[in-house]
Design a protein around this motif. Structure first.
Motif, PDB file in Angstrom:
ATOM      1  N   ASP A  42       0.858  -1.183   0.000  1.00  0.00           N
ATOM      2  CA  ASP A  42       0.000   0.000   0.000  1.00  0.00           C
ATOM      3  C   ASP A  42       0.893   1.232   0.000  1.00  0.00           C
ATOM      4  OD1 ASP A  42      -2.673   1.145   2.209  1.00  0.00           O
ATOM      5  OD2 ASP A  42      -2.192   1.611   0.137  1.00  0.00           O
ATOM      6  N   ASP A  43       0.821   2.060  -1.032  1.00  0.00           N
ATOM      7  CA  ASP A  43       1.697   3.213  -1.188  1.00  0.00           C
ATOM      8  C   ASP A  43       1.156   4.477  -0.537  1.00  0.00           C
ATOM      9  OD1 ASP A  43       3.444   1.677  -2.660  1.00  0.00           O
ATOM     10  OD2 ASP A  43       2.542   2.237  -4.581  1.00  0.00           O
ATOM     11  N   GLU A  44      -0.012   4.409   0.130  1.00  0.00           N
ATOM     12  CA  GLU A  44      -0.621   5.614   0.665  1.00  0.00           C
ATOM     13  C   GLU A  44       0.030   6.010   1.988  1.00  0.00           C
ATOM     14  OE1 GLU A  44      -4.875   5.892   0.350  1.00  0.00           O
ATOM     15  OE2 GLU A  44      -4.885   4.143  -0.932  1.00  0.00           O
ATOM     16  N   PRO A  45       0.158   7.311   2.255  1.00  0.00           N
ATOM     17  CA  PRO A  45       0.772   7.775   3.496  1.00  0.00           C
ATOM     18  C   PRO A  45      -0.151   7.511   4.689  1.00  0.00           C
ATOM     19  CG  PRO A  45      -0.086   9.623   2.248  1.00  0.00           C
ATOM     20  CD  PRO A  45      -0.239   8.400   1.379  1.00  0.00           C
ATOM     21  N   PRO A  46       0.387   7.578   5.914  1.00  0.00           N
ATOM     22  CA  PRO A  46      -0.430   7.292   7.090  1.00  0.00           C
ATOM     23  C   PRO A  46      -1.580   8.268   7.299  1.00  0.00           C
ATOM     24  CG  PRO A  46       1.908   7.353   7.660  1.00  0.00           C
ATOM     25  CD  PRO A  46       1.780   7.757   6.231  1.00  0.00           C
ATOM     26  N   ASP A  47      -1.410   9.562   6.973  1.00  0.00           N
ATOM     27  CA  ASP A  47      -2.504  10.516   7.149  1.00  0.00           C
ATOM     28  C   ASP A  47      -3.335  10.560   5.869  1.00  0.00           C
ATOM     29  OD1 ASP A  47      -0.813  13.667   6.523  1.00  0.00           O
ATOM     30  OD2 ASP A  47      -0.305  11.664   5.857  1.00  0.00           O
ATOM     31  N   LEU A  48      -4.191   9.562   5.720  1.00  0.00           N
ATOM     32  CA  LEU A  48      -4.961   9.375   4.502  1.00  0.00           C
ATOM     33  C   LEU A  48      -6.177  10.286   4.465  1.00  0.00           C
ATOM     34  CD1 LEU A  48      -4.994   5.475   4.493  1.00  0.00           C
ATOM     35  CD2 LEU A  48      -3.512   6.977   3.206  1.00  0.00           C
ATOM     36  N   PRO A  49      -6.492  10.849   3.314  1.00  0.00           N
ATOM     37  CA  PRO A  49      -7.763  11.558   3.190  1.00  0.00           C
ATOM     38  C   PRO A  49      -8.892  10.543   3.152  1.00  0.00           C
ATOM     39  CG  PRO A  49      -6.617  11.549   1.096  1.00  0.00           C
ATOM     40  CD  PRO A  49      -5.709  10.891   2.097  1.00  0.00           C
ATOM     41  N   PHE A  50     -10.038  10.933   3.635  1.00  0.00           N
ATOM     42  CA  PHE A  50     -11.180  10.035   3.548  1.00  0.00           C
ATOM     43  C   PHE A  50     -12.339  10.778   2.907  1.00  0.00           C
ATOM     44  CE2 PHE A  50     -13.893  11.640   6.967  1.00  0.00           C
ATOM     45  CZ  PHE A  50     -13.003  12.415   7.692  1.00  0.00           C
ATOM     46  N   ASP A  51     -13.150  10.024   2.200  1.00  0.00           N
ATOM     47  CA  ASP A  51     -14.296  10.613   1.510  1.00  0.00           C
ATOM     48  C   ASP A  51     -15.469  10.647   2.474  1.00  0.00           C
ATOM     49  OD1 ASP A  51     -12.781  10.686  -0.782  1.00  0.00           O
ATOM     50  OD2 ASP A  51     -13.473   8.735  -1.462  1.00  0.00           O
ATOM     51  N   MET A  52     -16.016  11.824   2.659  1.00  0.00           N
ATOM     52  CA  MET A  52     -17.141  11.923   3.566  1.00  0.00           C
ATOM     53  C   MET A  52     -18.381  12.453   2.857  1.00  0.00           C
ATOM     54  SD  MET A  52     -17.158  13.547   7.293  1.00  0.00           S
ATOM     55  CE  MET A  52     -18.497  13.211   8.392  1.00  0.00           C
ATOM     56  N   PHE A  53     -18.200  13.496   2.067  1.00  0.00           N
ATOM     57  CA  PHE A  53     -19.335  14.124   1.420  1.00  0.00           C
ATOM     58  C   PHE A  53     -19.241  13.931  -0.089  1.00  0.00           C
ATOM     59  CE2 PHE A  53     -20.512  15.859   5.333  1.00  0.00           C
ATOM     60  CZ  PHE A  53     -19.449  16.488   5.929  1.00  0.00           C
ATOM     61  N   SER A  54     -20.319  13.472  -0.684  1.00  0.00           N
ATOM     62  CA  SER A  54     -20.350  13.255  -2.123  1.00  0.00           C
ATOM     63  C   SER A  54     -20.516  14.586  -2.848  1.00  0.00           C
ATOM     64  CB  SER A  54     -21.511  12.331  -2.496  1.00  0.00           C
ATOM     65  OG  SER A  54     -21.631  12.246  -3.897  1.00  0.00           O
ATOM     66  N   SER A  71     -25.423  13.943   2.973  1.00  0.00           N
ATOM     67  CA  SER A  71     -24.280  14.746   3.422  1.00  0.00           C
ATOM     68  C   SER A  71     -24.552  15.390   4.774  1.00  0.00           C
ATOM     69  CB  SER A  71     -23.954  15.827   2.389  1.00  0.00           C
ATOM     70  OG  SER A  71     -23.473  15.243   1.207  1.00  0.00           O
ATOM     71  N   ALA A  72     -25.750  15.911   4.952  1.00  0.00           N
ATOM     72  CA  ALA A  72     -26.102  16.529   6.232  1.00  0.00           C
ATOM     73  C   ALA A  72     -26.077  15.491   7.355  1.00  0.00           C
ATOM     74  CB  ALA A  72     -27.474  17.190   6.133  1.00  0.00           C
ATOM     75  N   LEU A  73     -26.633  14.316   7.092  1.00  0.00           N
ATOM     76  CA  LEU A  73     -26.623  13.250   8.099  1.00  0.00           C
ATOM     77  C   LEU A  73     -25.208  12.789   8.428  1.00  0.00           C
ATOM     78  CD1 LEU A  73     -29.672  10.988   7.212  1.00  0.00           C
ATOM     79  CD2 LEU A  73     -29.163  12.011   9.415  1.00  0.00           C
ATOM     80  N   LYS A  74     -24.377  12.646   7.397  1.00  0.00           N
ATOM     81  CA  LYS A  74     -22.985  12.245   7.625  1.00  0.00           C
ATOM     82  C   LYS A  74     -22.262  13.276   8.485  1.00  0.00           C
ATOM     83  CE  LYS A  74     -22.345   9.691   3.311  1.00  0.00           C
ATOM     84  NZ  LYS A  74     -21.637   9.714   2.022  1.00  0.00           N
ATOM     85  N   GLY A  75     -22.539  14.546   8.267  1.00  0.00           N
ATOM     86  CA  GLY A  75     -21.913  15.589   9.072  1.00  0.00           C
ATOM     87  C   GLY A  75     -22.318  15.513  10.528  1.00  0.00           C
ATOM     88  N   VAL A  76     -23.606  15.301  10.786  1.00  0.00           N
ATOM     89  CA  VAL A  76     -24.098  15.213  12.163  1.00  0.00           C
ATOM     90  C   VAL A  76     -23.541  13.961  12.849  1.00  0.00           C
ATOM     91  CG1 VAL A  76     -26.169  14.871  13.569  1.00  0.00           C
ATOM     92  CG2 VAL A  76     -26.171  16.575  11.753  1.00  0.00           C
ATOM     93  N   VAL A  77     -23.607  12.826  12.161  1.00  0.00           N
ATOM     94  CA  VAL A  77     -23.104  11.581  12.750  1.00  0.00           C
ATOM     95  C   VAL A  77     -21.594  11.659  12.967  1.00  0.00           C
ATOM     96  CG1 VAL A  77     -22.762   9.107  12.313  1.00  0.00           C
ATOM     97  CG2 VAL A  77     -24.985  10.150  11.881  1.00  0.00           C
ATOM     98  N   GLY A  78     -20.859  12.168  11.974  1.00  0.00           N
ATOM     99  CA  GLY A  78     -19.412  12.293  12.106  1.00  0.00           C
ATOM    100  C   GLY A  78     -19.028  13.216  13.251  1.00  0.00           C
ATOM    101  N   GLY A  79     -19.729  14.317  13.389  1.00  0.00           N
ATOM    102  CA  GLY A  79     -19.455  15.239  14.495  1.00  0.00           C
ATOM    103  C   GLY A  79     -19.743  14.620  15.847  1.00  0.00           C
ATOM    104  N   THR A  80     -20.831  13.875  15.937  1.00  0.00           N
ATOM    105  CA  THR A  80     -21.188  13.220  17.193  1.00  0.00           C
ATOM    106  C   THR A  80     -20.180  12.141  17.566  1.00  0.00           C
ATOM    107  OG1 THR A  80     -23.525  13.630  16.723  1.00  0.00           O
ATOM    108  CG2 THR A  80     -23.030  11.969  18.396  1.00  0.00           C
ATOM    109  N   VAL A  81     -19.804  11.327  16.578  1.00  0.00           N
ATOM    110  CA  VAL A  81     -18.813  10.271  16.835  1.00  0.00           C
ATOM    111  C   VAL A  81     -17.489  10.887  17.254  1.00  0.00           C
ATOM    112  CG1 VAL A  81     -17.437   8.462  15.720  1.00  0.00           C
ATOM    113  CG2 VAL A  81     -19.907   8.543  15.374  1.00  0.00           C
ATOM    114  N   GLY A  82     -17.062  11.941  16.583  1.00  0.00           N
ATOM    115  CA  GLY A  82     -15.806  12.601  16.937  1.00  0.00           C
ATOM    116  C   GLY A  82     -15.848  13.204  18.330  1.00  0.00           C
TER     117      GLY A  82
END
Length: 185
Positions: A42-54, A71-82
Motif C-alpha cells: 500500500d503506497d498511501e501515506p499514514p494521514d490518509l484523506p477520507f471521503d465523507m461528502f459526495s 451529506s447533512a446526516l454524515k456531518g451530524v453523525v461524524g461530528g457526534t462520533v468525533g
C-alpha cells in the motif's frame, strides 16, 4: 489508486505525533506483510484523506435532495462520533492531556462537520434543481443518463448495430456462422 476518488470532498485527518509513529510502524509492517503475500504494498501515506461528502453531479432535484440529505446526516453523525471518540483516543494515547486535546478536537469537529455537511447538502440540492432543467432538455432529445460518468449521452441502436456488423465482418465472422452445435440424437 493512491488518490481520492473524483467527485468527492476529501478531508484529511491529522494524527498526533504519537499516533503518526504508530501508524508509520503499522504501515511499514503491513507493507511488508502484503509484499510477502505477493500483493502490491500500500503506497498511501499514514494521514490518509477520507471521503465523507459526495460532490458527484446529481441527475435532478430528487438525486440532489438525496445526496444533500446524506451529506447533512454524515456531518451530524461524524461530528457526534468525533465528540465521543476523540477524548477517548486522546486519553488512551496521551493520558489526561490527550483527553483534553481530544475534547477540544471533538468539540471543533462536532461544530465543523455538521456545518460542512449542511453546506454540501445545500449545494447538492441547488445543483440538483439546476440539473433538473438539463434533464428535461436532454431526455426530450432522446439522450440517456450515464450513471458512472454522470453525464448525458446519445445512444443510437442503429449506429451500434452497424458498428457491430462491421467488426464482425472484419473478424471474419460473416453472416451465418454462429452455430456449430450439437446434433441429433
Amino acid at each position: 489508486e493512491g488518490s481520492p476518488r473524483r467527485g468527492r470532498l476529501s478531508l484529511t485527518m491529522a494524527p498526533t505525533q504519537v499516533d503518526s509513529t504508530k501508524l508509520a510502524a503499522a504501515a511499514s509492517s503491513e507493507g511488508a506483510a502484503s509484499s510477502s503475500a505477493g500483493a502490491a504494498p500500500d503506497d498511501e501515506p499514514p494521514d490518509l484523506p477520507f471521503d465523507m461528502f459526495s460532490m458527484r453531479k446529481p441527475k435532478n432535484l430528487i438525486a440532489g435532495a438525496s445526496s444533500g440529505l446524506k451529506s447533512a446526516l454524515k456531518g451530524v453523525v461524524g461530528g457526534t462520533v468525533g465528540l465521543i471518540a476523540a477524548p477517548i483516543v486522546g486519553a488512551q494515547t496521551q493520558g489526561v492531556g490527550g483527553f483534553f486535546t481530544g475534547l477540544v478536537t471533538g468539540i471543533l469537529g462536532a461544530v465543523a462537520l455538521p456545518v460542512a455537511g449542511a453546506a454540501v447538502g445545500c449545494l447538492q440540492v441547488t445543483r440538483g434543481a439546476i440539473n433538473t432543467v438539463e434533464e428535461v432538455v436532454e431526455s426530450n432529445k432522446g439522450k440517456d443518463w450515464d450513471q458512472e460518468k454522470r453525464e448525458w449521452y446519445e445512444y443510437n441502436l442503429q449506429t451500434d448495430a452497424q458498428l457491430a456488423s462491421q467488426l464482425d465482418d472484419e473478424a471474419g465472422g460473416g453472416a451465418g456462422g454462429g452455430g456449430g452445435g450439437g446434433g441429433g440424437g
